[in-house]
Design a protein around this motif. Sequence first.
Motif, PDB file in Angstrom:
ATOM      1  N   ASN A  53      62.978  56.898  37.698  1.00 34.81           N
ATOM      2  CA  ASN A  53      62.489  56.474  38.999  1.00 34.81           C
ATOM      3  C   ASN A  53      61.737  55.161  38.816  1.00 34.81           C
ATOM      4  OD1 ASN A  53      59.610  57.095  38.353  1.00 34.81           O
ATOM      5  ND2 ASN A  53      60.357  59.219  38.342  1.00 34.81           N
ATOM      6  N   ARG A  54      61.280  54.597  39.904  1.00 33.77           N
ATOM      7  CA  ARG A  54      60.664  53.264  39.819  1.00 33.77           C
ATOM      8  C   ARG A  54      59.390  53.263  38.984  1.00 33.77           C
ATOM      9  NH1 ARG A  54      59.412  54.647  45.396  1.00 33.77           N
ATOM     10  NH2 ARG A  54      57.157  54.886  45.642  1.00 33.77           N
ATOM     11  N   LYS A  59      56.855  51.472  33.946  1.00 37.95           N
ATOM     12  CA  LYS A  59      56.246  51.732  32.634  1.00 37.95           C
ATOM     13  C   LYS A  59      57.040  51.048  31.525  1.00 37.95           C
ATOM     14  CE  LYS A  59      54.263  56.327  33.497  1.00 37.95           C
ATOM     15  NZ  LYS A  59      54.390  57.772  33.145  1.00 37.95           N
ATOM     16  N   ASP A  60      58.380  51.147  31.621  1.00 43.64           N
ATOM     17  CA  ASP A  60      59.233  50.523  30.606  1.00 43.64           C
ATOM     18  C   ASP A  60      59.047  49.012  30.590  1.00 43.64           C
ATOM     19  OD1 ASP A  60      60.197  52.986  29.911  1.00 43.64           O
ATOM     20  OD2 ASP A  60      62.113  52.769  30.956  1.00 43.64           O
ATOM     21  N   LEU A  83      62.153  46.473  43.713  1.00 46.00           N
ATOM     22  CA  LEU A  83      61.316  47.651  43.982  1.00 46.00           C
ATOM     23  C   LEU A  83      60.558  48.046  42.720  1.00 46.00           C
ATOM     24  CD1 LEU A  83      60.476  49.862  46.000  1.00 46.00           C
ATOM     25  CD2 LEU A  83      62.415  51.213  45.197  1.00 46.00           C
ATOM     26  N   ILE A  84      61.227  47.977  41.580  1.00 48.74           N
ATOM     27  CA  ILE A  84      60.552  48.236  40.303  1.00 48.74           C
ATOM     28  C   ILE A  84      59.407  47.241  40.122  1.00 48.74           C
ATOM     29  CG2 ILE A  84      60.802  48.217  37.782  1.00 48.74           C
ATOM     30  CD1 ILE A  84      63.746  49.040  38.219  1.00 48.74           C
ATOM     31  N   LEU A  85      59.682  45.995  40.450  1.00 48.19           N
ATOM     32  CA  LEU A  85      58.662  44.941  40.308  1.00 48.19           C
ATOM     33  C   LEU A  85      57.457  45.237  41.201  1.00 48.19           C
ATOM     34  CD1 LEU A  85      59.507  41.136  40.303  1.00 48.19           C
ATOM     35  CD2 LEU A  85      57.512  42.025  41.478  1.00 48.19           C
ATOM     36  N   SER A 180      71.595  58.497  40.147  1.00 52.70           N
ATOM     37  CA  SER A 180      71.424  59.639  41.045  1.00 52.70           C
ATOM     38  C   SER A 180      69.944  60.019  41.152  1.00 52.70           C
ATOM     39  CB  SER A 180      72.254  60.833  40.566  1.00 52.70           C
ATOM     40  OG  SER A 180      71.763  61.352  39.352  1.00 52.70           O
ATOM     41  N   GLU A 181      69.230  59.940  40.026  1.00 55.13           N
ATOM     42  CA  GLU A 181      67.802  60.264  40.025  1.00 55.13           C
ATOM     43  C   GLU A 181      66.998  59.192  40.759  1.00 55.13           C
ATOM     44  OE1 GLU A 181      68.090  62.579  35.706  1.00 55.13           O
ATOM     45  OE2 GLU A 181      66.978  60.692  35.866  1.00 55.13           O
TER      46      GLU A 181
END
Length: 284
Positions: A53-54, A59-60, A83-85, A180-181
């Motif tokens: 998920n985001r 975290k990565d 969105l991750i950003l 999918s997740e």
Amino acid sequence: MKGNGRTIIIQPGMISPLAEWKALFEELSRHARVIIYNRAGCGKSDKGITTRNRKENAKDLNSLIKKLSITSPVILGHSYGGLILQQFALEYPNVASGFILVDSTSFDAYKVDEVEIDGEDGNSTEAWIEKCKTYSGLSKKDLQVEMAEWINELKELLPNSSHKEVEEFMSNPSMFESLSEELEYDLLSRETNQYKPFPDTFTIVIGRDPKVSITEMIDCEGLHKSEAEDIENIWQNLISNQTKLSSNTKYILAEDSGHSVHLEKPEVIKRAVDSILNSTKVNG
């Protein structure tokens, strides 16, 4: 990773092989150190054991920055990468010196799915979750057949040297398991959209051209004009809301470009990067 100087990190979109970014990557690396990577589950990056998920992806990204001892990077995110950003900015507000959101997915992306589509909507988030769950159980060979049309479209856009990479990327069952997740957690659920104050970091929001996007939805997805307009109005409102994340935000319209700004109008992204590099300083 290529180049020297200030560091720019590129977080591609949800289904976006690095080959899509090669031309812009090379151009940007002439004046900066540029890093681009596949998030967990995509390309040669292992999926890992955690549900994707985001928040995990943010975290990565932070782990990558710490591992490489990067100071005050400029971070660029396209589509889901944006969105991750945004999640990264909320969780790690003092790490980056600048953000560039390229036609980015929003925290409230579920609103796009509220538009009523005549007949079966094969591009809804729920439909894509089911597709991804099915694809994650296929072999690489079967996936190459299933994704042949998409693979061939990418091949037409990219040089022959990238074709093998595109085939490998698009026929990876692990990627569809991750998708999918991510789709279920980040784009379908409304309960996970918990807001924190967005940092006052210089941010540039790049939005697609609504006229081009509406035409693409009609031509490529078979939507009625009114449906495409309704979807685009919601998307543009969400992009407008991104310009209000902080008082230190600038908006740029990518004229004559649809969603894939990095392929259709890369010069817009290049100018945005130059603008941030010229107006921000490295902290510490």
